[in-house]
Design a protein around this motif. Structure first.
Motif, PDB file in Angstrom:
ATOM      1  N   VAL A 378       0.745  -1.133   0.249  1.00 36.56           N
ATOM      2  CA  VAL A 378       0.140  -0.167   0.111  1.00 36.56           C
ATOM      3  C   VAL A 378       0.520   1.474  -0.010  1.00 36.56           C
ATOM      4  CG1 VAL A 378      -1.529   0.982   1.097  1.00 36.56           C
ATOM      5  CG2 VAL A 378      -2.105  -0.915   1.200  1.00 36.56           C
ATOM      6  N   ARG A 379       0.828   2.005  -0.682  1.00 42.27           N
ATOM      7  CA  ARG A 379       1.622   3.450  -1.029  1.00 42.27           C
ATOM      8  C   ARG A 379       0.998   4.566  -1.128  1.00 42.27           C
ATOM      9  NH1 ARG A 379       6.889   3.439  -1.666  1.00 42.27           N
ATOM     10  NH2 ARG A 379       7.542   1.129  -3.001  1.00 42.27           N
ATOM     11  N   ALA A 380       0.988   5.987  -0.290  1.00 42.06           N
ATOM     12  CA  ALA A 380      -0.168   7.245  -0.819  1.00 42.06           C
ATOM     13  C   ALA A 380      -0.027   7.618  -1.955  1.00 42.06           C
ATOM     14  CB  ALA A 380       0.401   8.081   0.462  1.00 42.06           C
ATOM     15  N   ASP A 381      -1.379   7.375  -2.137  1.00 42.14           N
ATOM     16  CA  ASP A 381      -1.035   8.294  -4.008  1.00 42.14           C
ATOM     17  C   ASP A 381      -0.938   9.637  -3.459  1.00 42.14           C
ATOM     18  OD1 ASP A 381      -1.304   6.651  -5.817  1.00 42.14           O
ATOM     19  OD2 ASP A 381      -3.532   6.784  -5.877  1.00 42.14           O
ATOM     20  N   THR A 382      -1.526  10.579  -2.273  1.00 42.30           N
ATOM     21  CA  THR A 382      -1.871  11.645  -2.377  1.00 42.30           C
ATOM     22  C   THR A 382      -1.425  12.022  -0.997  1.00 42.30           C
ATOM     23  OG1 THR A 382      -3.858  11.936  -1.313  1.00 42.30           O
ATOM     24  CG2 THR A 382      -3.683  12.042  -3.683  1.00 42.30           C
ATOM     25  N   TYR A 383      -1.612  13.049   0.047  1.00 43.38           N
ATOM     26  CA  TYR A 383      -1.366  13.216   0.936  1.00 43.38           C
ATOM     27  C   TYR A 383      -2.202  12.786   2.045  1.00 43.38           C
ATOM     28  CZ  TYR A 383       2.744  16.815   0.832  1.00 43.38           C
ATOM     29  OH  TYR A 383       4.009  18.010   1.094  1.00 43.38           O
ATOM     30  N   CYS A 384      -2.191  11.729   2.965  1.00 48.85           N
ATOM     31  CA  CYS A 384      -3.435  11.257   3.636  1.00 48.85           C
ATOM     32  C   CYS A 384      -2.541  10.957   5.401  1.00 48.85           C
ATOM     33  CB  CYS A 384      -2.180   9.658   3.717  1.00 48.85           C
ATOM     34  SG  CYS A 384      -2.867   8.767   1.834  1.00 48.85           S
ATOM     35  N   ASP A 385      -3.593  11.610   5.373  1.00 46.94           N
ATOM     36  CA  ASP A 385      -4.213  11.771   6.868  1.00 46.94           C
ATOM     37  C   ASP A 385      -4.900  10.037   7.396  1.00 46.94           C
ATOM     38  OD1 ASP A 385      -3.150  13.685   8.804  1.00 46.94           O
ATOM     39  OD2 ASP A 385      -4.708  15.599   7.673  1.00 46.94           O
ATOM     40  N   LEU A 386      -3.900   9.970   9.176  1.00 45.96           N
ATOM     41  CA  LEU A 386      -4.481   8.339   9.092  1.00 45.96           C
ATOM     42  C   LEU A 386      -4.222   8.046  10.468  1.00 45.96           C
ATOM     43  CD1 LEU A 386      -2.090   6.340   6.654  1.00 45.96           C
ATOM     44  CD2 LEU A 386      -4.541   6.784   5.946  1.00 45.96           C
ATOM     45  N   TYR A 387      -4.657   6.685  10.879  1.00 47.98           N
ATOM     46  CA  TYR A 387      -5.192   6.725  12.240  1.00 47.98           C
ATOM     47  C   TYR A 387      -4.845   5.163  12.154  1.00 47.98           C
ATOM     48  CZ  TYR A 387      -8.346  10.820  14.616  1.00 47.98           C
ATOM     49  OH  TYR A 387      -8.562  11.385  14.775  1.00 47.98           O
ATOM     50  N   ARG A 388      -3.557   5.241  13.324  1.00 50.10           N
ATOM     51  CA  ARG A 388      -2.663   4.165  13.277  1.00 50.10           C
ATOM     52  C   ARG A 388      -2.991   3.421  14.410  1.00 50.10           C
ATOM     53  NH1 ARG A 388       3.352   2.979  11.355  1.00 50.10           N
ATOM     54  NH2 ARG A 388       3.550   1.112  13.197  1.00 50.10           N
ATOM     55  N   LEU A 389      -3.524   1.964  14.263  1.00 46.81           N
ATOM     56  CA  LEU A 389      -3.569   1.235  15.613  1.00 46.81           C
ATOM     57  C   LEU A 389      -1.741   0.083  15.550  1.00 46.81           C
ATOM     58  CD1 LEU A 389      -4.751   0.592  18.174  1.00 46.81           C
ATOM     59  CD2 LEU A 389      -6.254  -0.957  16.698  1.00 46.81           C
ATOM     60  N   ASP A 390      -0.910   0.072  16.529  1.00 41.24           N
ATOM     61  CA  ASP A 390       0.217  -0.563  16.726  1.00 41.24           C
ATOM     62  C   ASP A 390      -0.611  -2.072  16.996  1.00 41.24           C
ATOM     63  OD1 ASP A 390       1.696   1.210  15.548  1.00 41.24           O
ATOM     64  OD2 ASP A 390       1.904   2.316  17.513  1.00 41.24           O
ATOM     65  N   GLN A 391       0.058  -2.983  17.440  1.00 44.95           N
ATOM     66  CA  GLN A 391      -0.239  -4.463  17.929  1.00 44.95           C
ATOM     67  C   GLN A 391       0.268  -4.474  19.002  1.00 44.95           C
ATOM     68  OE1 GLN A 391       2.511  -7.561  16.858  1.00 44.95           O
ATOM     69  NE2 GLN A 391       0.913  -8.817  15.872  1.00 44.95           N
TER      70      GLN A 391
END
Length: 420
Positions: A378-391
């Protein structure tokens, strides 16, 4: 729309402020121009009704106060009785109606102290409007001072019988304004000792009063928003670093674009750092407010407890990816999952694009919950704001809610089987 108690308090204090402002305007004029009928007008009685209601409301408000953890409600009532209760009673009495001594009505000016306390409280609680409030309050006090000093000028200099009341008042405002602002054209000059003493007082007062107003306006115009100041500082530091280290121009542009994007979309603030600075209870409430809409749209988190959602909301970290960034590659460990707040991402398998991930989508959850390898890149096409949940964060929450953990793993396995 539900209105909270704080809003009702603000509305009432504004009504009281308007009432004392109207009194402050009309009472001096009534004294100067001998408006005997003013003390029998409806507006005179409306002002006193508002002041009487303020006495009742203030007492009741202090009686209901329960946020004083040390002294409690009884202390709040005693504090009001010893402090503002007697002035509030005096202000609410229609003195002129009872004993017909108009000058005693001037005791009502003490109400301005309460207006000042309200303004201070408003500035402390409505921090986001500080600059606007400072400007409004400065003009409020300046205009009231201008009006009342103009009325004193009329009392000392006398009324010109050749002019009507409006012209006399305009002349007094004109002289007071030119003196307070230290302009002083000299076309109206004092003649008696009392007039000269008052003029000296006005000039000294004008230096301070005019300076405060101009100083506040200048401060507002030059004051930078903290986030904007941080953005400007980052750009300056970045520019200096790029000159010293000879960073390639394409990388320079990407760095500038990143800081510009962060400023435009987040105003420079890091959501995760902000939440970490808050007390645990407040952090939970803010986190669930910011993320509840996203969490409620995630299928695997539907029909779970509010407490579980709060823990998950605290565990999601806000991250930014720039165009072209690789979020993860096929074969990587499934150590996190993501929720898209803004932006578009490309999913590829063996170099071939198979899907697009857009705003509101969840990805990476199957590998995380099934503890398997990634099956796509998975790669970002545009600037991306994400929420990340670590293991690690996910495991910590699931260990606290084992029954929900089993349900989520069951859903993840079902979705994994559907993709095979």
């Amino acid at each position: 729309m539900k209105i909270n108690k704080q809003t009702y308090y603000y509305i009432w204090r504004i009504i009281v402020s308007i009432a004392i402002s109207v009194f402050s305007i009309l009472f001096p004029l009534a004294m100067i121009f001998d408006w005997a009928t003013y003390f029998n007008t409806p507006i005179y009685w409306v002002i006193h009704i508002i002041f009487a209601l303020d006495l009742i409301i203030s007492f009741d408000q202090n009686k209901r106060m329960n946020d004083d953890e040390v002294f409690g409600r009884s202390y709040s009532v005693k504090k009001y009785v010893r402090g503002w209760m007697i002035p509030d009673i005096l202000v609410s009495i229609p003195i002129c109606f009872l004993i017909n001594i108009p000058i005693l009505e001037s005791v009502k000016f003490i109400k301005f102290l309460k207006v000042g306390a309200f303004m201070k409280n408003l500035r402390q609680h409505e921090i986001q409007y500080t600059n606007t409030l400072i400007l409004i309050f400065s003009l409020f006090w300046f205009l009231h001072a201008l009006h009342n000093l103009a009325c004193v000028w009329l009392a000392l200099f006398g009324i010109d019988e050749n002019l009507n009341q409006i012209s006399n008042y305009v002349n007094s405002i004109y002289w007071t304004a030119t003196t307070l602002t230290t302009v002083g054209y000299g076309d109206i000059v004092p003649s008696t000792n009392m007039q000269k003493i008052f003029t000296i007082f006005m000039e000294l007062l004008g230096v301070g009063l005019y300076g405060i107003v101009i100083g506040n306006i200048a401060s507002i115009l030059t004051k930078k928003d903290p986030a904007q100041a941080e953005y400007t500082e980052n750009i300056d530091r970045l520019t200096a670093l790029m000159k010293i280290r000879n960073i390639p121009k394409d990388l320079q542009q990407r760095l500038r674009d990143y800081f510009t994007y962060k400023w435009k979309n987040r105003h420079g603030y890091d959501e995760s750092e902000f939440l970490m600075e808050l007390p645990n209870s407040l952090s939970r409430e803010v986190a669930i407010h910011l993320k509840k809409d996203y969490l409620s749209n995630i299928e695997i988190f539907k029909d779970v407890s509010e407490e579980f959602l709060q823990e998950m909301a605290l565990s999601f970290r806000s991250v930014i990816y720039t165009p072209g960034d690789c979020i993860f590659e096929a074969g990587d460990d499934g150590d996190c999952m993501f929720f898209v707040i803004k932006g578009t991402l490309d999913v590829t398998v063996k170099g071939k694009s198979i899907a697009k991930i857009k705003e509101g989508d969840l990805f990476g959850e199957i590998a995380l919950f099934m503890n398997t390898k990634r099956t796509a890149t998975v790669r970002a096409d545009t600037y991306c704001d994400l929420y990340r949940l670590d293991q690690s964060a996910c495991k910590r929450v699931l260990d606290r809610f084992p029954h929900i953990a089993k349900k989520i793993q069951s859903i993840a396995k079902k979705r994994s089987d559907e993709l095979v």
